[in-house]
Design an enzyme around this catalytic site. Structure first.
Site, short mmCIF file in Angstrom:
data_model
loop_
_atom_site.label_atom_id
_atom_site.label_comp_id
_atom_site.label_asym_id
_atom_site.label_seq_id
_atom_site.Cartn_x
_atom_site.Cartn_y
_atom_site.Cartn_z
N THR A 201 0.78 -1.20 0.05
CA THR A 201 -0.08 -0.13 0.19
C THR A 201 0.98 1.05 -0.09
O THR A 201 2.07 1.41 0.27
CB THR A 201 -0.88 0.02 1.40
OG1 THR A 201 -0.18 0.65 2.45
CG2 THR A 201 -1.54 -1.20 1.61
N LYS B 47 13.74 8.42 1.99
CA LYS B 47 14.59 7.32 1.76
C LYS B 47 16.26 7.52 2.50
O LYS B 47 16.48 6.80 2.89
CB LYS B 47 14.85 7.10 0.18
CG LYS B 47 13.37 6.78 -0.89
CD LYS B 47 13.78 6.93 -2.01
CE LYS B 47 12.61 6.77 -2.76
NZ LYS B 47 12.60 6.95 -4.17
N1 LIG Z 1 6.14 2.26 -8.07
C1 LIG Z 1 7.47 2.24 -7.49
O1 LIG Z 1 8.07 2.51 -8.48
C2 LIG Z 1 7.69 2.08 -6.27
C3 LIG Z 1 9.19 1.93 -5.81
C4 LIG Z 1 9.28 1.70 -4.40
C5 LIG Z 1 8.26 1.65 -3.46
N2 LIG Z 1 7.17 1.76 -3.92
C6 LIG Z 1 6.09 1.76 -2.96
O2 LIG Z 1 5.29 0.61 -2.93
C7 LIG Z 1 3.91 1.01 -2.45
C8 LIG Z 1 2.86 0.70 -3.41
O3 LIG Z 1 3.02 1.62 -4.70
P1 LIG Z 1 1.98 1.59 -5.90
O4 LIG Z 1 2.54 2.43 -6.84
O5 LIG Z 1 1.53 0.10 -6.20
O6 LIG Z 1 0.59 2.33 -5.30
P2 LIG Z 1 -0.71 2.31 -5.63
O7 LIG Z 1 -0.85 1.94 -7.17
O8 LIG Z 1 -1.41 3.56 -5.31
O9 LIG Z 1 -1.43 1.06 -4.98
C9 LIG Z 1 -1.58 1.08 -3.76
C10 LIG Z 1 -2.69 -0.03 -3.18
O10 LIG Z 1 -2.83 -0.10 -1.91
C11 LIG Z 1 -4.03 -0.20 -1.55
N3 LIG Z 1 -4.42 0.33 -0.09
C12 LIG Z 1 -4.51 1.35 0.35
N4 LIG Z 1 -4.67 1.44 1.69
C13 LIG Z 1 -4.86 0.35 2.16
C14 LIG Z 1 -5.40 -0.33 2.95
N5 LIG Z 1 -5.45 0.28 4.33
N6 LIG Z 1 -5.43 -1.55 3.39
C15 LIG Z 1 -5.17 -2.66 2.11
N7 LIG Z 1 -4.88 -2.01 1.00
C16 LIG Z 1 -4.67 -0.73 0.80
C17 LIG Z 1 -5.09 0.48 -2.58
O11 LIG Z 1 -6.42 0.16 -2.63
P3 LIG Z 1 -7.35 1.04 -3.32
O12 LIG Z 1 -7.24 0.67 -4.88
O13 LIG Z 1 -8.73 0.17 -2.78
O14 LIG Z 1 -7.26 2.44 -2.98
C18 LIG Z 1 -4.32 0.05 -3.83
O15 LIG Z 1 -4.43 -1.19 -4.18
C19 LIG Z 1 3.93 2.67 -2.11
O16 LIG Z 1 4.17 2.54 -0.85
C20 LIG Z 1 5.17 3.11 -2.84
O17 LIG Z 1 5.83 4.07 -2.35
C21 LIG Z 1 6.80 2.06 -5.22
#
Ligand SMILES: NC(=O)c1ccc[n+]([C@@H]2O[C@H](COP(=O)([O-])OP(=O)(O)OC[C@H]3O[C@@H](n4cnc5c(N)ncnc54)[C@H](OP(=O)(O)O)[C@@H]3O)[C@@H](O)[C@H]2O)c1
Length: 357
Positions: free
Chosen positions: A93, A221
């Site tokens: 998340t 970070k």
């Molecule tokens: N993308 C990258 O390059 C990258 C790199 C390193 C780290 N990250 C980290 O990885 C994480 C995910 O990134 P992302 O890009 O996949 O984000 P995202 O596309 O916004 O997806 C977030 C997901 O988390 C769910 N969520 C939010 N609150 C929740 C809760 N309380 N319980 C259960 N599920 C919940 C959301 O559900 P809904 O759809 O229902 O809102 C959604 O499915 C983030 O913390 C980000 O900082 C990302």
């Protein structure tokens, strides 16, 4: 065959890629690692899907058709009643609040693997307490993707720290989006606002680009790396150069920011004009272990340096240690993106599995 059971929270960019990578790698992991990865529960912020059998059909369809509104207790009761062992909660998340569940998850027998950075950037009191709870319950917490996505930064620093190798300084272009913006801006005859728009269109920036430009994500970070090396710092102690002018910051709407983002152009044009011929601008995070200073800022770099020669949205990290002397260890590559991040999470899962009986 060793089995791990994963409860995945978050089915966005990273979570959905992770499920697909697990499904694709499942047979190879069985054969080569003797490891069976099950995904008994998949949940987003509102809906959870519990499955009795291994994933066979499309998980998206299952989540839509058979998912239901849930509370954390429902999940804990389900995995308990089904007798699942080697439980791992994956936090994919981007939620500030979700980490409040870690304690309950650990008490219920879960290890944790997180892409979410929040747990490691809250107060140092929260940080220490979480580690105490993990220790008390003999549970693991892995979060390699918190910094540099799939690049092995956290583990490299942790290994130096564990083996008493003195790390003196860490410098990095931490942000893929800011890397793209400055790599492009310094090469092309475009205004800063044009490059910013282009970065948004290509999906490099957050929906609100001020999240990137504020430097806060890079600061988080940096704090994670500092704490990994034993620094007891709070987020508020980081010196951050905010690239958003005051009149366009978080107090004003995103619409207002986009309408007036041309106001950024003269600021960055002046910086560009002040560069020497062989120089470029880079957005870096710096951690000085001798003074304890953490800095997020723009710097001038020679085009031929490790940071100056970066391209696209790549990240690069320089780690200075006593044994490496003046030449730092450099780790460079895609530092963002759902596929590399999901692969990093999967690697954490496999590493964690190795530690389990
Ligand atoms: N993308 C990258 O390059 C990258 C790199 C390193 C780290 N990250 C980290 O990885 C994480 C995910 O990134 P992302 O890009 O996949 O984000 P995202 O596309 O916004 O997806 C977030 C997901 O988390 C769910 N969520 C939010 N609150 C929740 C809760 N309380 N319980 C259960 N599920 C919940 C959301 O559900 P809904 O759809 O229902 O809102 C959604 O499915 C983030 O913390 C980000 O900082 C990302």
């Amino acid at each position: 065959m060793k089995k791990i059971n994963i409860v995945l929270f978050g089915t966005g960019n990273v979570g959905s890629k992770l499920i697909n990578q697990i499904l694709e790698a499942r047979e190879i992991l069985r054969q080569k690692e003797g490891l069976e990865i099950n995904l008994p529960v998949i949940a987003n912020s509102s809906t959870a899907f519990f499955q009795k059998e291994n994933q066979q059909a499309s998980w998206e369809a299952d989540l839509t058709n058979f998912g239901f509104p849930y509370r954390l207790e429902d999940i804990l009761e389900y995995v308990h009643n089904e007798g699942y062992e080697n439980l791992i909660a994956v936090d994919a998340t981007a939620s500030e609040q979700f980490v409040d569940n870690y304690n309950e998850l650990i008490h219920a027998g879960f290890h944790i693997v997180a892409a979410n950075k929040v747990a490691n950037t809250r107060s140092s009191q929260f940080y220490a307490r979480l580690r105490e709870t993990l220790l008390e319950h003999n549970k693991y917490f892995l979060y390699e993707t918190n910094v540099g996505a799939g690049l092995p930064i956290v583990e490299t620093l942790r290994n130096f720290h564990r083996t008493n190798e003195r790390v003196t300084r860490v410098r990095g272009v931490f942000s893929g989006s800011l890397s793209y913006i400055f790599n492009t801006y310094c090469e092309e005859e475009k205004t800063f606002s044009e490059v910013l728009t282009e970065a948004g269109d290509k999906g490099f920036t957050e929906p609100d680009p001020r999240v990137d430009l504020s430097g806060k994500d890079v600061a988080r970070k940096l704090l994670i790396l500092g704490r990994e090396l034993g620094l007891k710092k709070e987020f508020e102690e980081i010196s951050i150069q905010d690239l958003v002018p005051k009149h366009l910051n978080g107090q004003s709407t995103l619409k207002n920011f986009h309408r007036n983002k041309k106001d950024l152009d003269p600021i960055f044009l002046k910086l560009k004009k002040d560069l020497k011929q062989d120089e470029v601008i880079r957005h870096v995070g710096e951690l000085d272990l001798q003074t304890g200073a953490l800095d997020v800022k723009l710097v001038k770099e020679s085009r031929t340096s490790a940071f100056g020669s970066l391209q696209n949205a790549d990240s690069s990290f320089e780690i200075f240690t006593e044994s490496y002397g003046k030449q730092p260890l450099v780790i460079k590559g895609a530092g963002a993106g759902a596929a590399v991040t999901a692969r990093g999470v999967l690697t954490d899962l496999v590493k964690l599995a190795e530690k389990l009986h």
